[in-house]
Design an enzyme around this catalytic site. Structure first.
Site, short mmCIF file in Angstrom:
data_model
loop_
_atom_site.label_atom_id
_atom_site.label_comp_id
_atom_site.label_asym_id
_atom_site.label_seq_id
_atom_site.Cartn_x
_atom_site.Cartn_y
_atom_site.Cartn_z
N GLN A 48 -4.92 -1.65 9.74
CA GLN A 48 -4.76 -2.97 8.95
C GLN A 48 -5.33 -4.15 9.78
O GLN A 48 -5.05 -4.39 11.10
CB GLN A 48 -3.37 -3.23 8.87
CG GLN A 48 -2.92 -4.57 8.04
CD GLN A 48 -3.27 -4.72 6.65
OE1 GLN A 48 -3.17 -3.45 6.04
NE2 GLN A 48 -4.02 -5.62 5.96
N ASP A 87 -11.63 2.11 3.87
CA ASP A 87 -11.87 0.85 3.60
C ASP A 87 -13.39 0.68 3.43
O ASP A 87 -13.83 -0.38 3.26
CB ASP A 87 -11.38 0.24 4.76
CG ASP A 87 -10.17 -0.61 4.32
OD1 ASP A 87 -9.81 -0.88 3.25
OD2 ASP A 87 -9.37 -0.97 5.28
N LYS A 103 0.74 -1.18 -0.07
CA LYS A 103 0.09 -0.17 -0.04
C LYS A 103 0.91 1.31 -0.14
O LYS A 103 0.53 2.23 -0.69
CB LYS A 103 -0.98 0.00 1.22
CG LYS A 103 -2.14 -1.07 1.07
CD LYS A 103 -2.92 -1.23 2.38
CE LYS A 103 -3.85 -2.31 2.27
NZ LYS A 103 -4.50 -2.91 3.38
#
Ligand code: NDP
Length: 289
Positions: free
Chosen positions: A98, A121, A54
Site C-alpha cells: 500500500q 498492481d 480490499k
C-alpha cells in the site's frame, strides 16, 4: 440532469459476481485458494480504509487475504526481506504494498522487488513495459476499471477523441496505453498544458485524473461527451468530491461517473481479477492464462 449515470457500484457488483464464480471454479479445478498479501507500513488513515476495503472485497469473492501491518519505523531492508519471503511463498499469489510509504523507504526499490508474476498492481517496470507494448500480464487497476465501465455501457472508443487530464504512473499514463489499444485518438494533458479547456472541449471521452476538486467545469466539456471522473478529493467539510463539477457537467455530458460510486469501487474489483489471474499463472503457467 441530462447525462446518464455510469453506476460503478452496479457494474462492480455484476463483475464481482462473475469473479466469485471464476474463483470457485478455479478452486475446484486446482484445489488452490487464490491469496493476496497486502503490506501496509505505518498508520496513514486513508491507507487503513483502503486496506480494510480490499480485505473485505477479497473475502466476499472467495480470495484469501493476508494483511501485514508494519510499524512506521520499518526500514527498507526489513520491508524488502518480507517481500522476498512472500515472493518465495507458493501459497501467496498476489502481493500489494500500500502506497504511500514512509520517507525512509524508497518506493521504486520496493515496487521493483515484488515478483512481476505476483505484481497485482502492475507497477513493476516489467509489467509497465508490457502494458506499453500492448501485451499486459496484469491490467493496472484504476485504468482497467475505467475501461470496464465504458465497455459495460457499450460506449464506443474506436476512432473517438479521448482526452486524459493527468499523467501519473498510476492513472494517466497507463490509461493512455489502454485507450490507445482500444483505438481511441488520445491526448494526455498535465500541469504544463496550455489552453487546457480548448483541448478538453475536443474530447468525446474526457477522463479527469488530476486531483483537483471540481476543477473540470461545464465550459471544458463538449456537449454530449462521456465524462469519467477518477478524482477522489476530500473537501474541508469531510465530504468527497471528484475532479469534475458534477452538477454542471451532468447538464451537458451524455454519460458521467459520480464520486463516490464511479471509478473508485472498480479499482478494487480489478485488483480481485488480477489476484485470480496471478493464482492461475502460478498453478497453470503463464501460457495457459
Ligand atoms: P498525481 O498527483 O500523481 O497526478 C496528478 C496529475 O494531474 C499530474 O500529471 C499533474 O501534472 C496533473 N495536474 C495537476 N494539476 C493540473 C492542472 N491544474 N491542470 C492540468 N493537469 C494537472 O495524482 P494521481 O494520478 O495519483 O491521482 C489523480 C486523482 O485520482 C486524485 O484525486 C486521486 O485521489 C484519484 N485516484 C483515484 C483512484 C481511484 O481508485 N478512483 C486511484 C488513484 C487515484 P504534472 O505531471 O505536470 O504534475
Amino acid at each position: 440532469m441530462t447525462a446518464k449515470l455510469i453506476d460503478g457500484k452496479a457494474v462492480s457488483a455484476a463483475v464481482r459476481e462473475k469473479i466469485t464464480a471464476d474463483v470457485a471454479s478455479f478452486i475446484s479445478k486446482s484445489g488452490v485458494t487464490p491469496a493476496l498479501a497486502v503490506v501496509v507500513v505505518g498508520s496513514d488513515p486513508a491507507s487503513a480504509v483502503y486496506v480494510r476495503n480490499k480485505h473485505k472485497a477479497c473475502l466476499a469473492v472467495g480470495i484469501r487475504s493476508i494483511e501485514y501491518a508494519l510499524s512506521e519505523e520499518t526500514t527498507e531492508e526489513e520491508l524488502l526481506s518480507l517481500i522476498e519471503k512472500l515472493n518465495r511463498d507458493d501459497t501467496v499469489h498476489g502481493i500489494l504494498v500500500q502506497l504511500p510509504l514512509p520517507k525512509q523507504i524508497r518506493e521504486d526499490s520496493v515496487l521493483r522487488a515484488i515478483s512481476p508474476l505476483k505484481d497485482v498492481d502492475a507497477f513493476h517496470p516489467e509489467n509497465v513495459g508490457r502494458i506499453a507494448a500492448g501485451k499486459p500480464r496484469f491490467l493496472p487497476c484504476t485504468p482497467a476499471g475505467v475501461m470496464e465501465l465504458l465497455a459495460y455501457y457499450d460506449i464506443p472508443t474506436d476512432g473517438k477523441e479521448c482526452v486524459i487530464v493527468g499523467r501519473s504512473n498510476i492513472v494517466g499514463k497507463p490509461l493512455f496505453h489502454l485507450m490507445l489499444g482500444a483505438n481511441a485518438t488520445v491526448t494526455v494533458c498535465h500541469s504544463h498544458t496550455k489552453n487546457l479547456a480548448e483541448i478538453t472541449r475536443r474530447a468525446d471521452i474526457l477522463i479527469a485524473a488530476l486531483g483537483r476538486a471540481r476543477f473540470i467545469g461545464a465550459d471544458m466539456i463538449k456537449p454530449g461527451a462521456v465524462v469519467v471522473d477518477v478524482g477522489i478529493n476530500r473537501l474541508p467539510d469531510g465530504k468527497l468530491a471528484g475532479d469534475v463539477d458534477f452538477d454542471a457537467a451532468s447538464e451537458i455530458a451524455s454519460y458521467i461517473t459520480p464520486v463516490p460510486g464511479g471509478v473508485g469501487v472498480m479499482t478494487v474489483t480489478e485488483l480481485l481479477k488480477n489476484t485470480l489471474t496471478a493464482a492461475k499463472i502460478a498453478v497453470f503457467g503463464e501460457d495457459a492464462v
